[in-house]
Design an enzyme around this catalytic site. Structure first.
Site, mmCIF file in Angstrom:
data_model
loop_
_atom_site.group_PDB
_atom_site.id
_atom_site.type_symbol
_atom_site.label_atom_id
_atom_site.label_comp_id
_atom_site.label_asym_id
_atom_site.label_seq_id
_atom_site.Cartn_x
_atom_site.Cartn_y
_atom_site.Cartn_z
ATOM 1 C CB SER A 193 -0.872 0.240 1.344
ATOM 2 O OG SER A 193 -1.893 -0.910 1.243
ATOM 3 C CG HIS A 204 -2.799 -2.166 -3.474
ATOM 4 N ND1 HIS A 204 -2.015 -2.915 -3.315
ATOM 5 C CD2 HIS A 204 -3.099 -1.549 -1.832
ATOM 6 C CE1 HIS A 204 -1.575 -2.914 -1.933
ATOM 7 N NE2 HIS A 204 -2.374 -2.014 -1.284
ATOM 8 C CG HIS A 245 -4.647 -6.950 0.866
ATOM 9 N ND1 HIS A 245 -4.725 -6.124 -0.520
ATOM 10 C CD2 HIS A 245 -3.403 -6.511 1.315
ATOM 11 C CE1 HIS A 245 -3.783 -5.124 -0.586
ATOM 12 N NE2 HIS A 245 -2.780 -5.578 0.605
ATOM 13 C CE1 TYR A 276 -8.070 -4.895 2.109
ATOM 14 C CE2 TYR A 276 -6.364 -5.763 3.387
ATOM 15 C CZ TYR A 276 -6.836 -4.726 2.507
ATOM 16 O OH TYR A 276 -5.861 -4.085 2.048
ATOM 17 C CD GLU A 277 -7.938 -6.769 -2.258
ATOM 18 O OE1 GLU A 277 -8.303 -6.103 -3.049
ATOM 19 O OE2 GLU A 277 -6.996 -6.984 -2.216
ATOM 20 C CB ALA A 330 1.899 -0.284 4.617
ATOM 21 C CG MET A 361 -4.281 -5.977 7.563
ATOM 22 S SD MET A 361 -5.410 -4.782 6.994
ATOM 23 C CE MET A 361 -5.649 -3.619 8.352
ATOM 24 C CB SER A 362 -0.081 -8.205 2.879
ATOM 25 O OG SER A 362 1.092 -7.306 3.065
ATOM 26 C CG ASN A 371 -0.019 2.672 11.197
ATOM 27 O OD1 ASN A 371 0.236 2.092 10.162
ATOM 28 N ND2 ASN A 371 -0.593 2.093 12.195
ATOM 29 C CG HIS A 398 -5.869 2.880 3.213
ATOM 30 N ND1 HIS A 398 -5.057 1.879 3.106
ATOM 31 C CD2 HIS A 398 -6.287 3.346 1.691
ATOM 32 C CE1 HIS A 398 -4.732 1.507 1.934
ATOM 33 N NE2 HIS A 398 -5.476 2.246 1.089
HETATM 34 N N1 HPA Z 1 -2.426 -2.731 11.351
HETATM 35 C C1 HPA Z 1 -2.314 -3.683 10.472
HETATM 36 N N2 HPA Z 1 -2.165 -3.544 9.322
HETATM 37 C C2 HPA Z 1 -1.523 -2.319 8.777
HETATM 38 C C3 HPA Z 1 -1.327 -1.249 9.990
HETATM 39 C C4 HPA Z 1 -1.689 -1.290 11.157
HETATM 40 O O1 HPA Z 1 -1.289 -0.724 11.894
HETATM 41 N N3 HPA Z 1 -0.659 -0.218 9.238
HETATM 42 C C5 HPA Z 1 -0.374 -0.742 7.711
HETATM 43 N N4 HPA Z 1 -1.112 -1.754 7.596
#
Ligand code: HPA
Length: 282
Positions: free
Chosen positions: A33, A64, A86, A88-89, A116, A217-218, A241, A255
Site C-alpha cells: 500500500s 493499489h 489481500h 480482506y478483499e 505497509a 494484513m499481507s 503508523n 488508510h
Molecule cells: N495494522 C494492520 N495493518 C496495517 C497497519 C496497522 O497498524 N498499518 C498498515 N497496515
C-alpha cells in the site's frame, strides 16, 4: 470448498504474460500500500493489466493499481506487481497468492515482498524500514493457509518447513546495502492479521507480548507460497503508523495515514531495493 487451481492455470497465466514481453524476469517484486510508485523506475517497461491475465483477480484497494510492470531495474530483469491481493478483499488465500506461483512458472526465482505495517516495537518510528526476519501467521494458525488443499508436488512438498523462509543471504545483502547507504533498517517479526479493521488496544498489547515488531494484513501467504515453490524470499515492512495500545487515544489509524507515510518512505525503500536488486543483477 474454494475452487482449486491446477498447475495449468498458473502455466496459462505465465504464458500469456511472457507472450507480451521480450523481457525474461528472474526477480519478482510485490509492492504494498502506497508503495506502487516504485514501479516507475522500471526501464523499457511492458505493462500488463491484471484484467488481461487469465485467472488473475482484480485489485480493489485504493493505492493499489492492478498491473504488472516488466522490464529492467538496476540492471536486473524484473516483474513488479503494482497492487497485490489481500485476504480482506474477500479472495481466498489461494487467489491472493496466485501471482506468486505464476511468477515461479515465468522463471522467477527471487521474490521481494514489501508491505505497509503498523509498528509494535516501541523503538520504531513512522518512516522506518524493517527487515522481516520471521513472521507469525495469525490467519494461518486456525488452518487458513494458502497451501491448504491438494498439494501441487511440482511446486513443493506437502509439509514444507517454515523455519528458513526469509533467505539468510538476502537478509545479509539488505543489511549491507542499508549500512552502505546509511539507511535505518530495523529487524523484526511481522505479524499477519486478516484485517480489514486496524487493531484494538488490547490486541496491540497482546501482539507485542507475543513477540511481534510490526503488524499488517499481507505478505505472509505470499512468502509461504514462494518458499514452498523454492523461491528465495526477502520481505521489507515499511512502518507507516504507530499502533495504539491505550484506550481513548485521540488518534485513530487510517488508510489515508498509511498512504501518506508511503510518500516519505518510498525514497528510502527505493534506495534499499535498488541497492539489493543491483547486487542480484546477472
Ligand atoms: N495494522 C494492520 N495493518 C496495517 C497497519 C496497522 O497498524 N498499518 C498498515 N497496515
Amino acid at each position: 470448498m474454494v475452487a482449486e487451481f491446477e498447475v495449468y492455470h498458473y502455466d496459462e497465466a505465465a504464458e500469456r504474460i511472457l507472450r507480451q514481453t521480450r523481457h525474461r524476469p528472474t526477480l519478482g517484486l510485490i509492492l504494498g500500500s502506497g508503495l506502487g510508485s516504485l514501479a516507475d523506475a522500471v526501464e523499457s517497461p511492458t505493462v500488463v493489466d491484471y484484467a488481461d491475465i487469465p485467472h488473475f483477480p482484480f485489485s480493489t484497494v485504493p493505492g493499489h493499481s492492478g498491473r504488472l510492470v516488466i522490464g529492467q531495474l538496476a540492471g536486473a530483469p524484473v516483474c513488479v506487481m503494482q497492487g497485490r491481493f489481500h485476504y480482506y478483499e474477500g479472495y481466498s488465500l489461494q487467489q491472493t497468492t496466485l501471482p506468486v506461483r505464476v511468477m515461479q512458472r515465468m522463471g522467477i526465482r527471487t521474490l521481494i515482498l514489501t508491505n505497509a505495517a503498523g509498528g509494535l516495537n516501541p523503538s520504531f518510528a513512522v518512516g522506518d524500514l524493517m527487515l522481516v526476519e520471521d513472521h507469525i501467521n495469525f490467519v494461518g494458525m486456525a488452518g487458513n493457509n494458502p497451501l491448504r488443499g491438494p498439494n501441487l508436488d511440482s511446486f513443493g512438498p506437502r509439509f514444507p518447513a517454515a523455519n528458513r523462509i526469509y533467505s539468510k543471504h538476502l537478509r545479509g545483502l539488505a543489511l549491507e546495502v542499508a549500512a552502505r547507504r546509511e539507511l535505518i533498517l530495523q529487524r523484526g517479526v511481522y505479524i499477519m492479521l486478516g484485517g480489514p479493521n486496524f487493531e484494538t488496544p488490547a490486541e496491540i498489547r497482546m501482539l507485542r507480548t507475543l513477540g511481534g515488531d510490526a503488524v499488517g494484513m499481507s505478505t505472509v501467504p505470499e512468502a509461504l507460497v514462494a518458499h514452498h515453490a523454492g523461491m528465495d524470499v526477502l520481505a521489507i515492512s515499511t512502518i507507516t503508523n504507530l499502533t495504539i495500545d491505550a484506550l481513548d487515544a485521540a488518534h485513530e489509524p487510517s488508510h489515508e495515514e498509511v498512504q501518506e507515510a508511503g510518500k516519505v518512505i518510498v525514497p528510502r525503500l527505493s534506495g534499499l531495493l535498488l541497492g539489493v536488486v543491483e547486487r542480484l543483477a546477472p
